[in-house]
Motif scaffolding. Sequence first.
Motif: not given
Length: 66
Positions: A22-31, A36-44
């Motif tokens: 989604v960030h690659l498409l320009g719709s989501l800020p980097l921070k 979201l990736m950190t939360v996903g990693m912990v949940v996974w």
Amino acid sequence: MRKILPIIALVGLALTILPPLVHLLGSLPLKMTFILMTVGMVVWFGAATPWLGRKDLRPSDTEVQI
């Protein structure tokens, strides 16, 4: 609880994979992508470890054949 772990783990995996796209498409800020990736990693790792790591042993699995 055992049946819901795969669902939770896959949601965490999706939170790890989808935000960069989604960030690659320009719709989501980097921070927000990093958060979201950190939360996903912990949940996974929290949900997939008991789901994939535990194997029910039966007495026939522990027998040694010579």
